[in-house]
Design an enzyme around this catalytic site. Structure first.
Site, PDB file in Angstrom:
ATOM      1  NE  ARG B  15      34.374  32.248  34.952  1.00  0.00           N
ATOM      2  CZ  ARG B  15      34.128  33.173  35.844  1.00  0.00           C
ATOM      3  NH1 ARG B  15      33.600  34.325  35.514  1.00  0.00           N
ATOM      4  NH2 ARG B  15      34.440  32.964  37.124  1.00  0.00           N
ATOM      5  CB  CYS B 250      33.789  42.308  39.219  1.00  0.00           C
ATOM      6  SG  CYS B 250      31.995  42.347  39.159  1.00  0.00           S
ATOM      7  CG  ASN B 261      39.956  36.571  39.788  1.00  0.00           C
ATOM      8  OD1 ASN B 261      39.256  35.858  40.465  1.00  0.00           O
ATOM      9  ND2 ASN B 261      39.497  37.208  38.729  1.00  0.00           N
TER      10      ASN B 261
END
Lengths: 318, 318
Positions: B15, B250, B261
């Site tokens: 995702r 982000c 991440n």
């Protein structure tokens, strides 16, 4: 949280980095990076390696680099060598260098055999000779370095007991030569350290040798370097090696493309953001790291080169 | 060393990763990565985002991805959405998904304004509506997410008190809707966390809400992610988000090229090498990470993709 108030980060990027890069790096580029690093607040920079140009062609120009760089007041510039020939080359340019020797032993015998073609006894014998030659030349033995202190690609796990044994060997060499050594660097040559292994090795060394100061030389081979550095800080370690932009890596580890040393600017960021003084200008380090990327011609591992410091964002937010 | 005996790592690579990549990623490639991740021992994988294709064109094919992947017994597959339209799309394919909603608030008002065009009051109002719509649809509200919990590129530092206030806002929303929420995720949306900030925020939240379980969603924007995860482990955190190969980042942080991440395989390596069970197959994760690199067509941040696990070296050394 009980962390040290300040630390000293020794820069090893020029020496480590230009040794492992495959392409030829221009002497002028090496000098430019050293001069850029001199402006970052570093107190110690290792700038060259006097090794056999047949084995490490990237350092055939060590003398020219040392002749060319501009020393800065208050910065100690050092070099690395492994034998008498290297020492002689260093002595010939000693006016711009702080010359010190190390008692360097691998805690993993298979790594020493692979890396230096020496078993444990062979390592000890070579180091006895190395110390004697340095004593005769009036060059001090500054510290003990334990290579492969947390594990080895060729031996597997390395126990804290093996680290203690290696330090014992090194102290015996020093003692027999009438040399006092107070510092030991535990080096994660192949990226096996975890915070737990760092804690275990430091604990064992401290228990056996309560007069030794411990420094950490960490590689980020598997992305664990900064967590290990943090554990070192938690345990009161105040001396670290690092390399701007994460230059370097172990040429004998057999892992091409894996990251090298922990990045100086990321370690400085960790420290400064937790209130630990480094004396370093992180933004200048990031600029030096970007210069290093332009010089080697490929992306280097440091994340901070992409994202910048928090200080810059604080200024913009204010 | 008092560390948890096991942790749960939730995979967010598909995702998060496919949302931030600039190029179009083929639906079949997304499905291939999800299927590869399903074989890694993960218990939770976030596989799609039901967002407006005008804003996030990379997820226009969310329905096709969900139709195409092969679910594996024992794995929960989730998706993300921010409004009623997204919820309706998720409900339409619910047979292959575990549907849950989140009360998601930014601890930094400037980030919420920039990211969602909402101030604090606007965030709260939107979340009240979001919770109501989910209740009406029979979709549980699983947790609170505090975005920008450790600092913000647009606001600067974020204090533990602001985190506590944000959690309070979220609990008020839940309480007024008759919803019980026991989990809170502290998200370092822009890479401001240090171990000290992690400790301070966790301490403050625990002091104010002793019935909440804390999870960490860390970004490696400045290379500090794994040290922050380690601090979380030290403090007993047993739930983490991560993304294979370090996919993601982000899209609203304004730092193109910075890592996203923390990498699932590096976090798993940290845990397993310190005796903390993850249930994950690190070698399979590394293979899935290499597949992710081939899919996005560029190098991803994870060091472990280059160096491999220690287990492989132990086998060779034995």
């Amino acid at each position: 949280m009980d962390l040290p108030s300040s630390v000293v980060i020794s820069e090893e990027g020029p020496r480590e980095g230009f040794q492992i890069e495959p392409g030829p790096i221009a002497t002028a580029d090496k000098i430019a990076l050293i001069d850029a690093l001199s402006a970052c607040g570093l107190r110690r920079i290792q700038i060259a390696s006097f090794v056999n140009p047949k084995h490490v062609p990237g350092w055939a120009d060590a003398e020219a680099v040392i002749e060319g760089f501009t020393p800065r007041e208050g910065v100690e510039y050092s070099a690395l060598w492994f034998n008498e020939r290297g020492l002689q080359r260093a002595l010939a340019v000693r006016e711009k260098l702080t010359l010190t020797g190390f008692i360097s032993l691998s805690a993993s015998e298979p790594f020493a055999i692979r890396n230096l073609n020496r078993d444990r006894a062979g390592q000890i014998e070579a180091m006895r000779k190395y110390v004697r030659v340095h004593r005769e030349a009036g060059v001090p033995i500054a510290k003990i370095i334990v290579m492969a202190a947390f594990g080895c690609n060729f031996a597997g796990d390395v126990s804290p007991a093996e680290v203690v044994e290696t330090v014992s060997d090194a102290r015996a060499i020093a003692r027999d030569a009438g040399v006092e050594v107070q510092d030991v660097t535990l080096a994660d040559s192949m990226g096996w350290a975890t915070p737990r292994r760092v804690a275990d090795a430091i604990g064992a060394v401290r228990e056996s040798f309560d007069d030794l100061r411990i420094a950490l030389h960490l590689h980020d081979t598997r992305g664990q370097g900064i967590a290990c550095a943090y554990e070192g800080l938690r345990l009161g370690v105040t001396a670290f090696d690092a390399a701007v932009a994460g230059l370097g890596g172990c040429p004998f580890a057999g892992q091409p493309g894996a990251p090298g040393n922990i990045a100086t600017e990321e370690l400085a960021l960790l420290c400064e953001e937790m209130g630990i003084a480094t004396g370093l200008n992180i933004e200048a380090l990031i600029e030096a790291g970007r210069l290093a990327e332009r010089i080697v011609g490929h992306r280097l591992p440091s994340a901070a080169l992409r994202s910048g410091t928090l200080a810059a964002f604080r200024r913009r937010a204010a």
